[in-house]
Structures are given as C-alpha cells and as structure tokens.
Design an enzyme around this catalytic site. Structure first.
Site, PDB file in Angstrom:
ATOM      1  N   SER A 107       0.830  -1.199   0.000  1.00 15.77           N
ATOM      2  CA  SER A 107       0.000   0.000   0.000  1.00 15.77           C
ATOM      3  C   SER A 107       0.872   1.260   0.000  1.00 15.77           C
ATOM      4  CB  SER A 107      -0.895  -0.023   1.236  1.00 15.77           C
ATOM      5  OG  SER A 107      -1.672   1.133   1.247  1.00 15.77           O
ATOM      6  N   GLY A 108       0.625   2.128  -0.918  1.00 18.65           N
ATOM      7  CA  GLY A 108       1.387   3.388  -1.004  1.00 18.65           C
ATOM      8  C   GLY A 108       2.614   3.272  -1.887  1.00 18.65           C
ATOM      9  N   THR A 112      -1.555   2.625  -8.075  1.00 21.25           N
ATOM     10  CA  THR A 112      -2.618   3.370  -8.739  1.00 21.25           C
ATOM     11  C   THR A 112      -2.027   4.445  -9.651  1.00 21.25           C
ATOM     12  OG1 THR A 112      -4.028   2.937  -6.870  1.00 21.25           O
ATOM     13  CG2 THR A 112      -4.703   4.716  -8.309  1.00 21.25           C
ATOM     14  N   ASN A 157      -1.253   5.364   3.191  1.00 23.94           N
ATOM     15  CA  ASN A 157      -1.372   6.077   1.910  1.00 23.94           C
ATOM     16  C   ASN A 157      -2.568   7.023   1.978  1.00 23.94           C
ATOM     17  OD1 ASN A 157      -1.679   6.867  -0.728  1.00 23.94           O
ATOM     18  ND2 ASN A 157      -1.846   4.791  -1.581  1.00 23.94           N
ATOM     19  N   SER A 160      -5.431   5.664  -0.590  1.00 25.75           N
ATOM     20  CA  SER A 160      -5.289   4.216  -0.687  1.00 25.75           C
ATOM     21  C   SER A 160      -6.517   3.588  -1.342  1.00 25.75           C
ATOM     22  CB  SER A 160      -5.099   3.660   0.722  1.00 25.75           C
ATOM     23  OG  SER A 160      -4.920   2.283   0.644  1.00 25.75           O
ATOM     24  N   SER A 161      -6.259   2.698  -2.311  1.00 29.46           N
ATOM     25  CA  SER A 161      -7.385   2.030  -2.976  1.00 29.46           C
ATOM     26  C   SER A 161      -7.944   1.012  -1.996  1.00 29.46           C
ATOM     27  CB  SER A 161      -6.906   1.302  -4.223  1.00 29.46           C
ATOM     28  OG  SER A 161      -6.052   2.123  -4.961  1.00 29.46           O
ATOM     29  N   GLY A 381      -2.362  -3.525  -2.226  1.00 28.83           N
ATOM     30  CA  GLY A 381      -1.075  -4.157  -1.964  1.00 28.83           C
ATOM     31  C   GLY A 381      -1.088  -4.895  -0.644  1.00 28.83           C
ATOM     32  N   GLU A 383      -0.615  -5.711   2.981  1.00 24.87           N
ATOM     33  CA  GLU A 383      -0.812  -4.730   4.053  1.00 24.87           C
ATOM     34  C   GLU A 383      -0.483  -5.325   5.407  1.00 24.87           C
ATOM     35  OE1 GLU A 383      -4.250  -1.543   2.786  1.00 24.87           O
ATOM     36  OE2 GLU A 383      -4.811  -3.174   4.115  1.00 24.87           O
TER      37      GLU A 383
HETATM   38  N1  LIG Z   1       5.318   8.040 -10.047  1.00 31.59           N
HETATM   39  C1  LIG Z   1       4.973   8.829  -9.029  1.00 31.59           C
HETATM   40  N2  LIG Z   1       5.323  10.126  -9.055  1.00 31.59           N
HETATM   41  C2  LIG Z   1       4.992  10.943  -8.034  1.00 31.59           C
HETATM   42  N3  LIG Z   1       4.314  10.547  -6.943  1.00 31.59           N
HETATM   43  C3  LIG Z   1       3.950   9.266  -6.857  1.00 31.59           C
HETATM   44  C4  LIG Z   1       4.242   8.336  -7.897  1.00 31.59           C
HETATM   45  N4  LIG Z   1       3.746   7.157  -7.540  1.00 31.59           N
HETATM   46  C5  LIG Z   1       3.160   7.331  -6.327  1.00 31.59           C
HETATM   47  N5  LIG Z   1       3.272   8.599  -5.926  1.00 31.59           N
HETATM   48  C6  LIG Z   1       2.770   9.175  -4.666  1.00 31.59           C
HETATM   49  O1  LIG Z   1       2.483   8.122  -3.786  1.00 31.59           O
HETATM   50  C7  LIG Z   1       1.120   8.147  -3.387  1.00 31.59           C
HETATM   51  C8  LIG Z   1       0.599   6.740  -3.256  1.00 31.59           C
HETATM   52  O2  LIG Z   1       0.560   6.122  -4.511  1.00 31.59           O
HETATM   53  P1  LIG Z   1      -0.634   5.149  -4.941  1.00 31.59           P
HETATM   54  O3  LIG Z   1      -1.917   5.666  -4.492  1.00 31.59           O
HETATM   55  O4  LIG Z   1      -0.437   4.861  -6.360  1.00 31.59           O
HETATM   56  O5  LIG Z   1      -0.291   3.881  -4.070  1.00 31.59           O
HETATM   57  P2  LIG Z   1      -0.923   2.431  -4.194  1.00 31.59           P
HETATM   58  O6  LIG Z   1       0.199   1.510  -4.458  1.00 31.59           O
HETATM   59  O7  LIG Z   1      -2.025   2.457  -5.182  1.00 31.59           O
HETATM   60  O8  LIG Z   1      -1.473   2.207  -2.730  1.00 31.59           O
HETATM   61  P3  LIG Z   1      -2.763   1.438  -2.274  1.00 31.59           P
HETATM   62  O9  LIG Z   1      -2.467  -0.021  -2.325  1.00 31.59           O
HETATM   63  O10 LIG Z   1      -2.939   1.914  -0.891  1.00 31.59           O
HETATM   64  O11 LIG Z   1      -3.861   1.833  -3.142  1.00 31.59           O
HETATM   65  C9  LIG Z   1       0.417   8.926  -4.456  1.00 31.59           C
HETATM   66  O12 LIG Z   1      -0.721   9.565  -3.934  1.00 31.59           O
HETATM   67  C10 LIG Z   1       1.473   9.931  -4.877  1.00 31.59           C
HETATM   68  O13 LIG Z   1       1.501  11.006  -3.973  1.00 31.59           O
HETATM   69 MG   LIG Z   2      -3.989   2.313  -5.059  1.00 33.08          MG
END
Ligand SMILES: Nc1ncnc2c1ncn2[C@@H]1O[C@H](COP(=O)(O)OP(=O)(O)OP(=O)(O)O)[C@@H](O)[C@H]1O
Ligand SMILES: [Mg+2]
Length: 1010
Positions: A107-108, A112, A157, A160-161, A381, A383
């Site tokens: 997560s994070g 996404t 996050n 977070s999805s 992801g 967790e």
């Molecule tokens: N390529 C990137 N460039 C800039 N910031 C990023 C990038 N990837 C992620 N982030 C930052 O990290 C944060 C978390 O990313 P994201 O929401 O994609 O995580 P996730 O893997 O989908 O988590 P979850 O499993 O909780 O949904 C985003 O809100 C953004 O601020």
């Molecule tokens: Mg996500």
C-alpha cells in the site's frame, strides 16, 4: 544499455539482468538506491519494470516524454513506464493477442499512480477520432469517480485504494481504444462505519460536505462541517493537507457528466451518500425494558424517502418468521447499532457496485468486431498494520494468489523460451508460495473453509471458537502460529486472540476479533425490506424485490472473494503478462528518503531477486538475431554495412570477429543468448566508440550525397530550361517558315491570277504591285507633266492610273501638289482621309453659271477661286440649310441664292476645326469683336478635304486647320458659346443633344478597310 545515454542515465544499471553480482541483495539495493537518489525511479529486470515511489512530482510524464517513448524499441531508451506501456501495445498490435499488466506492491508503493500513467499514455498515443476521444475521456475520467468512492486515506497512503480494480482497455485492429470494462474486488465496506485513528472514510463523503454547493447541501439536509457526522470523525483527521476535497469534488462532478450520469442519477447518488451520513448520526437509547429506541427523529427525515415509521421499526426490530407467523423481536441498543451499521455498509457497498456497473455501461463497446485487450490490474497491496483484521486477511490472501500467478507465469515463460529456442533449461530454486495459498484456501482444511464452517454452523460460534478450530486443524502448519502454539519467545509477540500467518511477504499477525461478523456481513432481512420502500432509484435498483429472501444464508464474504479471485486468475491466465513491481522507499511518504530495511524487505517479498535469478539462470541477455545484428554490425567489416546472408549467420560471423568464447554465448533458433553482462558491455562499449567514427563517415557521405543531389538538381534544371528554350525557338522558326510558305504561295497565286479581276487570291499581290509601282513612280516622276511619254508604264491593273496621268486635270503637277498638301494635313489624323486620296480634286464644284448673278456681280472683282455646296447648321437650334461656300482671293462667302449670308475675311479667320472621325464637318472660327457680328460657322461639306486644301492654299492658312477629338467649342456670337460633339456610332446622325450640343455621329472606319 543500447541507447546513447547521458551521464545521468548511466547511473547504476538500467537493467538488473546486467548486474554482475546478480545474486547479491545488497548490490541490487545499491543500484536501486543510487538511481533513486538521481530521481531515476524506474529500472528493468528484463521486461519487468521496478518502480520506486519518488513521493514527489517528477518531470518525466510530459507529452514530450510520451512522444519520445512512442514506437521506440523497448531497450533503446532509459527505463520508463511509458516504454513498458508502448511495448505492450505494440506487441498486442503485432501479435493480435491479449495482454495484462500486473501492478503490484504494498500500500502506497505507487500502483494506482502507475496504472494512471499507463492509461494516460494510451490516451495520448492511440489513434484519435471524435468517437475514440469520447471513449478515451470516459476511460480517463472513470478514475477520479472510482477513486472518490473507493479510495480513502489510510495510515499507509493518503489515497489508498480500498477495492481491487481490474480494468480492460479494448482496442480495435487499428489500435484505437474503443471500449473498456472494469471489475472491482472486495470493497472495504467496514470503513464506512469505522475508521482507525489517523484514517478517513471514503473520499466522497468529505468531498460532498466540503465541496457540495450550498443548495445541494440544504437539499440533502447536510451541514458543511465534517465534525457533525459520526461516520467521518472516528479517525480524527477529517482534514488532510495532501487532499483538496473541494477541487476533487469539482473533478468528480465533471467526470460524472462525461460518463453519462444524468441529473437524476447524480441526485440519487448523492442522496445515498448523504443518507449514509445521516444514518451514522442516528442514536439509540435503551427504554425501560432495555430495548433500543430512537431518541431523536431528526435524521429520519433525510433517509432515502423511506417513511420514518418503517425505518424506525427496521432499525430497532428484527423480523423472525416462526412457522406461519412473522414476529418482530426488539433489538438491544448494541444490536440496533450493529443493524444500523450493517445497513450503512450494505447501502454503500451496493451503491459502489451500481456505480461500477454504470461506468461499465458507459465504457461498453457494442460493436461485435474482434478486439484485443490490455488489462490493468491495480489491486490493493500487501498490508501489515499494528492490528490486522479480516480485511487485511483477504487483501494479503489476494496478494498471495497473485504472487503465485507471477511465479507460474514467469517461470513458465522463461522455460518456454529456452525450450522454444532449443537451449537447455537449468532449473532455479525459488520459494513457491503454494503452501501458503493452500493453508488459506484448501477445501475443508484451509482457513477460509474453517471460517465459513464456523459462520454457518448452528450454535454459539464466536471468533475464539474459530481460533480454536484453526489451532486444532492446521496447528502443525509451518506458516501458522497462535499464542497457544507458539514457542515461548514468539508467544510474547502474540495476544491470545491473535493468529499469525507467515506470508511470502512476511509475517502478519491477525486479530481474530470480528472475523465471523465481517465474513457473515449480515444484513437483517427486514433491513432489505425497509430499503425496498425507498424512493431513491439507485437504492431500489440495489435492493431489488426479486432478490430471494431465502432463509438460506448468502455466500460468505470470503467465499465470494475467493471465487472472484479464481475468476480473476482465469482472466489473467488467458493473457500475456507484463509486470510493474512498485516499491515504497519509506513509511513517512517523504521524497528523497530510501529506507534500506523497508526496501530490502519489499525486494525480497516481491520476489525480485528470484525473478532476476530466473532471468539470469541461463543467460543474462538475449536478443533476436536481426535486432542484435542491426545494432552491432558496424563492429565487423564483413557485416557492415549490409549482411547478405541470414541474420543468424551474420551474428555468427560478427561474434567470431569479436572473439566471443564458446561458453559466453549460445545460439538459439531465433535469438542469441549471452551469458555474462560483461560480454555484452564490452560489445556495447566497442559499439559506442565505433559509433562516433561511423557517424562522422555517415555525415560526410550524407553531405556529399546532398551536395551531389543539389548539383544534379541544378544540372537537370538547366537542361530542362535549355530544352524549353530550344523548343520555343524551334516553334517560332516553324511558325515563321509556315508563314513564309503561305506568303510565297499567295504571291505565286497572286502572280498567276494577276490579270484576273481583283479577288481574294490576287488582292495582296495587286496591292504589292500597286505599291511597288507607286514607289518607283515617286522616284521617277517626269520633270514636267507635259512629258507624257516619260511616265513609267503602269502595270495592267493600274491602267486607269495611266489614263489618269494622261488627263491634264489629274496628273497636273498643281493637282498633285494639292493632294500632297492634303496628305500632310490629314494623313493619319482623320479617319476618312484615305477615302479621299483616290478622288481627284477639281477646280471648283459650282460652275459660275450656278452662282446667282447678283452674287457674282458683288464678288467677281475679288476673283472667285473655288466654290462648293455646303450645309450650314444654324448656330441656334442647329437647323441645316443648304448654302454655297465661295472662296475668293480675299474672303470666304456663305451664300444663299442671291444673298451673301456671311463674309469671312481671311484675316479674321482664326482657324478651322475638324474632327478626327469620318464625318464631313468643319467649323470656321472667326474673330468677332462686335456683338452684332455673326459668330463661327458650322458647316458640312461632302468635299471636305478638297475644300479645306483649297482654303489653306488660297488663304495661306495651312496651320490654321486643326484636327480635334471629342468636342469643338465655337462662338455663337461674341460671349456666347456652343459645342459640337463628335463620336463614332453604328450609323451617321446629326442631332441636337439634350445638353444643347450638336451631336455628330459618324460610322467608325476600321483601319485597312479603305
Ligand atoms: N510516479 C509517481 N510520481 C509521483 N508521486 C507518486 C508516484 N507514484 C506514487 N506517488 C505518490 O504516492 C502516493 C501513493 O501512490 P498510490 O496511491 O499509487 O499507491 P498504491 O500503491 O495504489 O497504494 P494502495 O495499495 O494503498 O492503493 C500517491 O498519492 C502519490 O503522492
Ligand atoms: Mg492504489
């Protein structure tokens, strides 16, 4: 790497496959760290992309970057998510098969974000038409809507999805994105009613309260203050600095309209969101019997248009069917709260599913033609929280399944490749997590089965009885520990109600409390009935009356989830896999911080080292013969610039020249396999050196080629111009000759027919003869007209001329002198002059016998020189009158019968005007100072040229005769003027024009007609 790289691009290694110490976790980590600190967040392991969350905006996602990566060979540019997206797209297009990109990480870690970047890349790179743009916009805008309803701030996050998402993008055969479909997995509904400290409910609640327009809030009975809603404040962080609920609200509004949500859909949707908030605020108190009753009814008003009474009954009573009877059993307060929360979760969960279906309707492509698909899997992801519950259990189970899929697919594909290429396969030891998957999902013995059994069995089942059952059944499993089963040391880290699973990604301790409830997800039957009375169309749709009210319990949550994962696995197995592994660099969500321990852990559980080992087990590098040859052929004189044989032979020749040792490489059926990275590096370095030399040579050749091209162009142009010019000249010459032939022919014909009457054939010849004769005659005029014999003999056609010469009047020298004078005065000046040439002049046009005797008596003493009939036009009114014009030695007389009408002394003759046209008008201008004196004379004379020539001679006034154009002014009497206007027309006319002028129209004489 293969492209010409900048120094920064060369930081570390862009593909882990080329890492010499490929078994060393530290070397792996060093490379990731080095690159991360240079903001190089992407690194490959072959075609797998490792992405480290930078936690800051990087300038690598611009349109320009997208263009750079579009249609470029995967390894030609530094690693990027666009390179992967492009490669998937192009493979799909060329092989016309389906693909999916599995994006995983905790997560994070950036899953996404990665999936959004891929979607954006396709949105820009795919062909676009108005229709396709429509689909594209919907695909893009489905994200903010789903994120608003399915994402929330967690400790890990801020976005977070809280649901799993698999999105298919459908492409037509031209690569246009023509449709899409979304599958959602297990939304974490418990978040609607409960949030841990530091976490929030789903974004949409805060967006509505913060961003909703005043009218809307009023209509929904909401206040603009999250603190007023108990479902929003449990985590104690309704406001988060990284989230702008207001602008997100606007974005969602826009997205909803693009995805074809009509106004009533939107109204109903937000009616539901508001109702959930109101539901959360309903409080119960115990009545005297200890049963729950509602202490305030305010919120009821806003609840989905359900009658308050029905709702109240539904929230405080449970309907029990006993035999044929229906009995309502009252709830305790705790029970009522539970029922309320269950209702809120059910409403939100079902609305979320409705939303996904609605989006799918809008993305659906109804065209039945065959399409290919790229699937994007962005699923929650792995967790690990301090306290992990049922949701984490499901999420982590899902990650276990995906890891297994990953192992199967990567090993399988690697093995297949070696087999396909006829290269011996060397098995690699790896941790197969099947053992953990079995622990969770095995029939009858797995945790899921035990959980379901416990949920469904009659009697007093509790979370603790579940724990006991698990201890009994799977107590000896190496990946399962509980407080009771643990050794002393481990026991200290476990509570009594905990069980621990040793996941592939690490240990996770789950608190068993709530497992049964959450798995049952019970919504009391009358809860559903209450919902059916709602006036809200979405709720009506989500709680259909057709839903069986069976007494059998519905499938448990975990079983549903398990089946959906089986479905997902099937979907994925039928497609070609691509991987993005996301890594979270630190827990603090800070840019520039690379926590070695945290990253090492992820590298381990994401199986990256194993993947690398598998890739490297045989050979570090492989490439199709033609691509390898294309790149490195300059290194061998035999293969440069062109290799004539097959690519494989070319590669063989090339590596022989490069001195590869037999154990350094293997030749497959279509690819070369290179065992060590250093071999490739040496080749690449040699290529880099050679490239510059080649570039110079190519440049020189190219410049030469350009200059030669320019020269040739110029030469061709010159030749073309020459040709054209010669053509023009030749055509002119030909025309000239054709003309000459015609002239000569005509001349000959004219000569032959010279004695015939004038006709078309001889007219020019005769004219020539005439002219020739006259020219000669001019040179050879006899000294005196009396020398009749010395006239040149005229040609036969000019016989009459000859006769004329013999006529004294005509050939008299005097007469010719007069003609010459006429010519000097009028030739080329007056249109009808040429007609006069052939008319011989005579001494006078009125014989003395025709002049009245009285007149004769009056003027005879002045010697009459010439007289001619004229028409005189009255100065006033321009009436024509016949008169005689007589020139004596002294003066000109205008005579009517016996009257002299006007005498003009030659001294008082100021001038004579005639027009340049073919009329016979002459205006005699006289000097008249006396008002009683008559003015100028306007006359018309058929013998105009003769008369004027005579006048000019008699009065000696050659220069007084003026040929004028247009209009002649004359004096009617001193101080009064009149005008004669001359013009050409179809027929001759003389009339008084409206403007009072005398208008003289004469027929236009075309030159050459005389
Ligand atoms: N390529 C990137 N460039 C800039 N910031 C990023 C990038 N990837 C992620 N982030 C930052 O990290 C944060 C978390 O990313 P994201 O929401 O994609 O995580 P996730 O893997 O989908 O988590 P979850 O499993 O909780 O949904 C985003 O809100 C953004 O601020
Ligand atoms: Mg996500």
């Amino acid at each position: 790497m293969e492209a010409s790289l900048t120094a920064r691009d060369r930081v570390g290694i862009q593909d882990f496959v080329l890492l010499d110490a490929y078994t060393s976790e530290s070397a792996f980590l060093d490379n990731l760290r080095k690159r991360f600190h240079e903001n190089l967040i992407y690194t490959y392991i072959g075609t797998l992309l490792v992405s480290v969350n930078p936690y800051k905006e990087l300038d690598i996602y611009s349109k320009k970057q997208m263009d750079t990566y579009m249609g470029v060979n995967f390894f030609e540019l530094p690693p990027h998510i666009y390179a992967l997206a492009d490669n998937v797209f192009r493979t799909m297009q060329s092989e016309f098969n389906n693909h999916f990109i599995l994006i995983s990480g905790e997560s994070g870690a950036g899953k996404t974000e990665a999936s959004k970047k891929i979607l954006q890349f396709y949105a820009v790179s795919c062909p676009s038409t108005k229709l396709l743009n429509n689909v594209r916009d919907r695909l893009l805008l489905s994200n903010p809507v789903l994120e608003a309803f399915g994402n929330a701030k967690t400790l890990k996050n801020d976005n977070s999805s809280r649901f799993g998402k698999y999105m298919d993008i459908q492409f037509d055969h031209q690569g246009g994105a023509v449709g899409g479909h979304i599958l959602s997995y297990l939304l974490e509904k418990s978040r609607v009613v409960h949030q841990n400290h530091g976490e929030r409910n789903f974004h949409i609640f805060y967006q509505l309260v913060e961003g909703g327009e005043e009218d809307l809030l009023r209509w929904l009975g909401l206040e603009r203050n999250c603190q007023h809603y108990s479902y929003l404040v449990q985590g104690g962080c309704a406001k988060v600095s990284s989230i702008n609920d207001k602008s997100d609200w606007r974005m969602v509004q826009k997205a909803l309209s693009v995805i074809e949500f009509n106004e009533s859909d939107i109204e109903h949707l937000f009616g539901i969101i508001a109702s959930v908030l109101h539901l959360g605020n309903i409080k119960f108190v115990a009545d005297v019997r200890g049963y729950a009753s509602l202490n305030n009814n305010q919120e009821m008003h806003w609840l989905l248009g359900i009658p308050a009474q029905v709702l109240q009954q539904g929230l405080t009573h449970r309907k029990i069917e006993a035999k044929a009877e229906e009995v309502f059993s009252p709830f305790s307060v705790d029970h009522a709260v539970y029922a309320r929360d269950a209702l809120a979760k059910a409403i939100y969960g079902r609305t979320f599913n409705w939303l996904v279906n609605k989006i799918n309707e809008s993305l659906a492509n109804k065209d039945s033609s065959r399409k290919t698909v790229i699937g994007l899997l962005d699923i929650y992801g792995f967790e690990v929280f301090n306290v992990n519950s049922f949701e984490q259990f499901c999420i982590n189970y899902c990650n276990e399944k995906l890891q297994q899929l990953f192992i199967q697919l990567t090993l399988k594909s690697e093995q297949e490749e070696y087999e396909m290429e006829g290269i011996e396969w060397e098995p690699v030891p790896y941790f197969n997590n099947k053992i953990i998957c079995d622990l969770v999902e095995e029939k009858h013995r797995g945790i899921i089965s035990l959980l379901d059994e416990e949920c469904l069995r009659p009697g007093e089942a509790t979370d603790l009885t579940l724990l006991e059952k698990m201890e009994e059944t799977i107590g000896g499993h190496p990946h399962f520990v509980t407080h009771k089963l643990a050794d002393q040391k481990t026991r200290k880290t476990l509570e009594r109600g905990d069980f621990r699973l040793l996941h592939y990604a690490g240990e996770v301790t789950y608190c068993v409390v709530g497992f049964l409830d959450k798995n049952n997800d019970l919504l009391y039957r009358n809860g559903k009935e209450v919902m059916r009375q709602s006036k809200n169309a979405i709720i009506k749709h989500c709680f259909p009356s057709t839903e069986p009210d069976s007494k059998r319990r519905p499938e448990t949550v975990v079983t549903q989830f398990k089946s959906s994962l089986v479905g997902l696995t099937e979907i994925l197995m039928s497609k070609e896999p691509w991987y993005v592994r996301c890594i979270k660099p630190n827990e603090a969500k800070q840019p520039g911080r690379f926590d070695d321990v945290l990253v090492r852990h992820q590298v381990k559980y994401l199986g990256l080292m194993e993947h690398l080992r598998v890739r490297r087990a045989g050979f570090a590098y492989r490439r199709k013969y033609d691509i390898f040859l294309q790149r490195y052929k300059p290194l061998c004189p035999d293969t440069w610039p062109n290799w004539k044989g097959t690519a494989a032979e070319g590669v063989r020749c090339l590596i022989k020249h490069l001195g590869y040792k037999p154990d350094e490489y293997k030749m497959g059926r279509s690819k070369i396999f290179i065992r060590h990275p250093r071999t490739l590096f040496a080749t690449e370095d040699a290529f880099q050196v050679c490239k510059h030399k080649l570039a110079t040579r190519i440049q020189a050749k190219y410049k030469g080629y350009r200059v030669k091209g320019d020269y040739q162009k110029q030469r061709d142009a010159a030749t073309k111009i020459e040709n054209c010019w010669r053509g023009i000249m030749a055509r002119k010459e030909r025309e000239k000759r054709a003309w000459a032939v015609k002239v000569i022919k005509k001349f000959i014909k004219g000569f032959i027919t010279r004695n015939q009457p004038a006709c078309n054939d001889n007219s020019e010849y005769l004219a020539y003869v005439r002219q020739n004769y006259l020219t000669r005659l001019r040179e050879n005029l006899p000294k005196t007209v009396l020398e009749k014999d010395s006239w040149l003999t005229p040609p036969p056609i000019m016989k009459e001329v000859g006769d004329m010469f013999l006529t004294p009047a005509v050939y008299s020298r005097k007469s010719l002198v007069l003609k010459a004078q006429t010519s000097s005065m009028f030739k080329g000046k007056k249109e009808n002059y040429p007609f006069s040439v052939c008319r011989p002049f005579v001494d006078t046009r009125i014989g003395a016998e025709d002049i009245n005797i009285k007149v004769l008596q009056m003027i005879q003493h002045e010697h009459i020189k010439y007289s001619v009939p004229v028409v005189k036009y009255d100065r006033n009114g321009f009436r024509p009158r016949l008169r005689q014009l007589i020139f004596t030695q002294e003066a000109a007389y205008l005579v009517e019968e016996a009257k002299i009408k006007q005498r003009i002394d030659y001294i008082s003759l100021k001038g004579v005007s005639v027009s340049n046209l073919s009329d016979n008008f002459l205006i005699l201008h006289v000097t008249c100072d006396d008002i009683k004196q008559k003015g100028d004379l306007v006359l018309q004379c058929d013998y105009l040229f003769e008369a004027l020539t005579k006048l000019s001679v008699i009065a000696n006034k050659q220069n007084y005769i003026k040929v004028v154009q247009g209009s002649v002014r004359f004096d009617i009497q001193p101080g009064r003027e009149g005008f004669v206007d001359f013009k050409s027309g179809q027929e001759s006319m003389v009339y008084r024009a409206k403007n009072g002028h005398l208008m003289v129209v004469s027929v236009k004489i075309i030159k050459g007609s005389c």
